[in-house]
Design a protein around this motif. Structure first.
Motif, mmCIF file in Angstrom:
data_model
loop_
_atom_site.group_PDB
_atom_site.id
_atom_site.type_symbol
_atom_site.label_atom_id
_atom_site.label_comp_id
_atom_site.label_asym_id
_atom_site.label_seq_id
_atom_site.Cartn_x
_atom_site.Cartn_y
_atom_site.Cartn_z
ATOM 1 N N ALA A 10 3.647 -9.707 1.413
ATOM 2 C CA ALA A 10 3.531 -9.419 0.012
ATOM 3 C C ALA A 10 2.119 -10.226 -0.320
ATOM 4 O O ALA A 10 1.283 -9.698 -1.155
ATOM 5 C CB ALA A 10 4.517 -10.135 -0.923
ATOM 6 N N LEU A 11 2.135 -11.485 0.062
ATOM 7 C CA LEU A 11 0.641 -12.330 -0.238
ATOM 8 C C LEU A 11 -0.515 -11.471 0.359
ATOM 9 O O LEU A 11 -1.655 -11.240 -0.330
ATOM 10 C CB LEU A 11 0.597 -13.615 0.470
ATOM 11 C CG LEU A 11 -0.641 -14.525 0.609
ATOM 12 C CD1 LEU A 11 -0.764 -14.736 -1.173
ATOM 13 C CD2 LEU A 11 -0.578 -15.786 1.117
ATOM 14 N N LEU A 12 -0.663 -10.900 1.673
ATOM 15 C CA LEU A 12 -1.526 -10.161 2.177
ATOM 16 C C LEU A 12 -1.875 -8.838 1.421
ATOM 17 O O LEU A 12 -3.032 -8.491 1.340
ATOM 18 C CB LEU A 12 -1.472 -9.985 3.429
ATOM 19 C CG LEU A 12 -1.340 -11.085 4.750
ATOM 20 C CD1 LEU A 12 -0.649 -10.792 5.838
ATOM 21 C CD2 LEU A 12 -2.588 -11.928 4.485
ATOM 22 N N GLU A 13 -0.787 -8.417 1.099
ATOM 23 C CA GLU A 13 -1.031 -7.162 0.146
ATOM 24 C C GLU A 13 -1.806 -7.429 -1.317
ATOM 25 O O GLU A 13 -2.548 -6.605 -1.376
ATOM 26 C CB GLU A 13 0.453 -6.376 -0.311
ATOM 27 C CG GLU A 13 1.158 -5.751 0.924
ATOM 28 C CD GLU A 13 2.290 -4.868 0.557
ATOM 29 O OE1 GLU A 13 2.783 -4.194 1.324
ATOM 30 O OE2 GLU A 13 2.673 -5.218 -0.686
ATOM 31 N N ILE A 14 -1.371 -8.307 -1.889
ATOM 32 C CA ILE A 14 -2.089 -8.789 -3.103
ATOM 33 C C ILE A 14 -3.694 -9.159 -2.806
ATOM 34 O O ILE A 14 -4.546 -8.547 -3.762
ATOM 35 C CB ILE A 14 -1.406 -9.965 -3.815
ATOM 36 C CG1 ILE A 14 0.051 -9.520 -4.010
ATOM 37 C CG2 ILE A 14 -2.218 -10.614 -4.868
ATOM 38 C CD1 ILE A 14 0.859 -10.714 -4.557
ATOM 39 N N LEU A 15 -3.711 -9.937 -1.733
ATOM 40 C CA LEU A 15 -5.043 -10.410 -1.362
ATOM 41 C C LEU A 15 -5.990 -9.276 -0.916
ATOM 42 O O LEU A 15 -7.167 -9.340 -1.315
ATOM 43 C CB LEU A 15 -5.157 -11.502 -0.382
ATOM 44 C CG LEU A 15 -4.373 -12.754 -0.659
ATOM 45 C CD1 LEU A 15 -4.383 -13.710 0.358
ATOM 46 C CD2 LEU A 15 -5.353 -13.632 -1.868
ATOM 47 N N SER A 16 -5.457 -8.233 -0.101
ATOM 48 C CA SER A 16 -6.359 -7.229 0.390
ATOM 49 C C SER A 16 -6.264 -5.864 -0.393
ATOM 50 O O SER A 16 -7.134 -5.004 -0.353
ATOM 51 C CB SER A 16 -5.806 -6.906 1.861
ATOM 52 O OG SER A 16 -4.540 -6.351 1.791
ATOM 53 N N GLY A 17 -5.188 -5.918 -1.236
ATOM 54 C CA GLY A 17 -5.068 -4.428 -1.928
ATOM 55 C C GLY A 17 -4.529 -3.278 -0.993
ATOM 56 O O GLY A 17 -4.485 -2.125 -1.430
ATOM 57 N N GLN A 18 -4.021 -3.815 0.040
ATOM 58 C CA GLN A 18 -3.734 -2.631 0.885
ATOM 59 C C GLN A 18 -1.944 -2.768 1.200
ATOM 60 O O GLN A 18 -1.297 -3.987 1.041
ATOM 61 C CB GLN A 18 -4.338 -2.863 2.263
ATOM 62 C CG GLN A 18 -5.527 -2.594 2.475
ATOM 63 C CD GLN A 18 -6.118 -2.834 3.762
ATOM 64 O OE1 GLN A 18 -5.569 -2.594 4.752
ATOM 65 N NE2 GLN A 18 -7.613 -2.812 4.053
ATOM 66 N N HIS B 68 2.717 -10.289 -8.090
ATOM 67 C CA HIS B 68 3.576 -9.430 -7.376
ATOM 68 C C HIS B 68 4.595 -8.661 -8.287
ATOM 69 O O HIS B 68 5.110 -9.497 -9.286
ATOM 70 C CB HIS B 68 4.339 -9.987 -6.350
ATOM 71 C CG HIS B 68 5.131 -9.185 -5.385
ATOM 72 N ND1 HIS B 68 6.334 -8.717 -5.671
ATOM 73 C CD2 HIS B 68 4.679 -8.370 -4.003
ATOM 74 C CE1 HIS B 68 6.624 -7.894 -4.576
ATOM 75 N NE2 HIS B 68 5.693 -7.469 -3.924
ATOM 76 N N VAL B 69 4.895 -7.436 -8.204
ATOM 77 C CA VAL B 69 6.042 -7.012 -9.193
ATOM 78 C C VAL B 69 7.356 -6.691 -8.250
ATOM 79 O O VAL B 69 7.441 -5.653 -7.110
ATOM 80 C CB VAL B 69 5.339 -5.753 -9.539
ATOM 81 C CG1 VAL B 69 6.526 -4.680 -10.423
ATOM 82 C CG2 VAL B 69 4.216 -5.851 -10.412
ATOM 83 N N PRO B 70 8.208 -7.242 -8.503
ATOM 84 C CA PRO B 70 8.439 -8.401 -9.415
ATOM 85 C C PRO B 70 7.842 -9.654 -8.901
ATOM 86 O O PRO B 70 7.569 -9.775 -7.483
ATOM 87 C CB PRO B 70 9.942 -8.654 -9.440
ATOM 88 C CG PRO B 70 10.393 -8.374 -8.120
ATOM 89 C CD PRO B 70 9.693 -7.158 -7.722
#
Length: 453
Positions: free
Chosen positions: A59-67, A38-40
């Motif tokens: 934030a975790l779901l965004e990283i895993l899904s790219g959404q 994640h950034v940051p």
């Protein structure tokens, strides 16, 4: 998660010394391995507390899904905002193609930090985004792993922390677990005579972990040496080896695996990471080998190019120290300058970044530094030679160098295009005035010199 203690019930007993404590440590490490992207970068310190406001979860779901997901953020978030964030996460999960169905769970369970509910939710995320996706990508395992079975949360009849998800018919339960176990058996353990029939006691000795590593990176493990060693020693070395050689985070602690009944969900979470290093088919393996060969050839070419540039720089230093007339010095300079220019296109090609982040590799950076050093040395030598010319040619030569330097000056591209255009326009006007004032003077001096010589 209620355990009978005589006539009363003791909630969350395993939180202190059982499977919940192990899962909490493993799941926290798994989450942090993704939140580091994640950034940051973000970090979960206490899973049950840090997940309450929903910020880390989204934030975790965004990283895993790219959404990109909507999220209430800020230092003064209230409970109503926490509930909204958790609700967004649960709604997102339920909307996935695999139709994740979460029952007996709601936003307030997570906001309240109920251990078994939090662990159940995280396990569902791991099961779908890591284990299910990776097992379903392997053709030979697709029959064992389907979207219908990905949500089965029961890994053994003794597991007390099964997440509150809707149970599937018995025939579809454990599909991802069976697929992962079959992959381990077919890929790593059967050929060594290891009987791995679960994700619990079968892994206690550490030999199964070594078998998986050995299957993915042959000759990396001396199986004969590890066969009779203590469990803890094997586990510690296997986890370290997987991290250093394969880049797999150490999600497990040796003392959590070297027990009578290791937590299956934690072991599955860790083992599933190895799937990323499994060649899906022979073609991909061939492509990987070809890519490695191309990379090796590129690195070899870049190192040879750097050696050539270093040698040219040494020749330039030697030539500058050589005694001779100005004309002879010019001839030496011109010879080296021509050699350098002939390599320009090769250097530019070698400096084309092949990395996703656009950064240069170490070898490319060394080539760039070597090119700049020899270029600057020849430029300084050229200026010295021009200044050595009889007047007024020395002055003219120096002015030409200054003019060339101005033309080489880079204009920083600014975010607003109007600002960049304005900067370029001002620079052009300044160069125009400078050239108009100086050019006529230097041309007159040069013509006078040529006339009388």
């Amino acid at each position: 998660n209620m355990i009978s203690c005589g006539k009363s019930y003791c909630p969350d007993v395993f939180l202190l010394y059982g499977q919940e404590a192990v899962q909490k440590r493993t799941f926290t490490k798994w989450i942090n391995s993704h939140l580091a992207k994640h950034v940051p970068p973000l970090e979960v310190k206490d899973l049950f507390d840090d997940i309450k406001d929903g910020v880390m979860l989204l934030a975790l779901l965004e990283i895993l899904s790219g959404q990109k997901l909507p999220c209430e953020q800020g230092k003064k978030l209230k409970r109503i905002h926490w509930v909204a964030n958790i609700g967004t996460a649960l709604k997102f999960l339920e909307g996935r193609k695999v139709r994740i169905r979460l029952v007996n769970i709601n936003s307030t369970d997570i906001v309240d930090g109920r251990p078994s509910i939090v662990l159940g939710l995280v396990w569902t995320i791991i099961l779908y985004f890591q284990i299910e996706e990776l097992t379903s990508s392997l053709p030979e395992l697709q029959a064992f792993s389907s979207s219908n079975s990905s949500l089965d949360s029961s890994t053994s009849s003794t597991d007390t922390t099964s997440p509150p998800v809707k149970r599937r018919p018995l025939a579809l339960q454990g599909g991802a677990r069976k697929a992962l176990l079959r992959w381990v058996q077919q890929t790593a353990t059967k050929c060594l005579g290891l009987d791995v029939k679960d994700f619990g006691p079968s892994w206690r000795t550490g030999l199964a972990f070594f078998a998986v590593i050995n299957a993915l990176r042959p000759n990396l493990v001396d199986m004969e040496r590890v066969w009779r060693r203590p469990n803890r020693e094997n586990l510690q070395e296997a986890f370290l080896l997987a991290e250093t050689e394969l880049g797999i985070p150490q999600l497990l602690d040796p003392e959590d695996v070297d027990v009578d009944k290791p937590d299956e969900k934690s072991v599955m979470t860790y083992v599933a990471q190895f799937l990323k290093h499994h060649p899906d088919r022979k073609q991909s393996d061939l492509e990987e080998k070809l890519e490695e060969a191309v990379t090796r050839e590129q690195r070899k070419s870049q190192r040879e190019l750097k050696m050539w540039l270093d040698q040219l720089e040494k020749e330039a230093v030697h030539a500058q120290e050589t005694q001779g007339s100005l004309a002879q010095q010019y001839q030496l300079f011109k010879s080296l300058q021509v050699q350098l220019e002939m390599k320009r296109k090769q250097v530019e090609g070698a400096l084309q970044s092949t990395q996703r982040d656009g950064m240069l590799t170490v070898d490319q950076a060394l080539v760039k530094q070597a090119w700049e050093r020899v270029s600057n040395r020849l430029l300084d030598w050229h200026l010295h030679l021009d200044r050595s010319l009889p007047a007024p040619l020395g002055t003219v030569g120096e002015w030409l160098h200054e003019a060339e330097g101005a033309l080489r000056q880079e204009i920083t591209v600014q975010q607003a295009h109007d600002n960049t255009a304005s900067t370029v326009h001002r620079a052009l006007e300044q160069h125009k005035v400078s050239f108009q004032q100086s050019l006529s003077t230097h041309l007159r001096l040069t013509s006078c010199f040529l006339k009388y010589h």
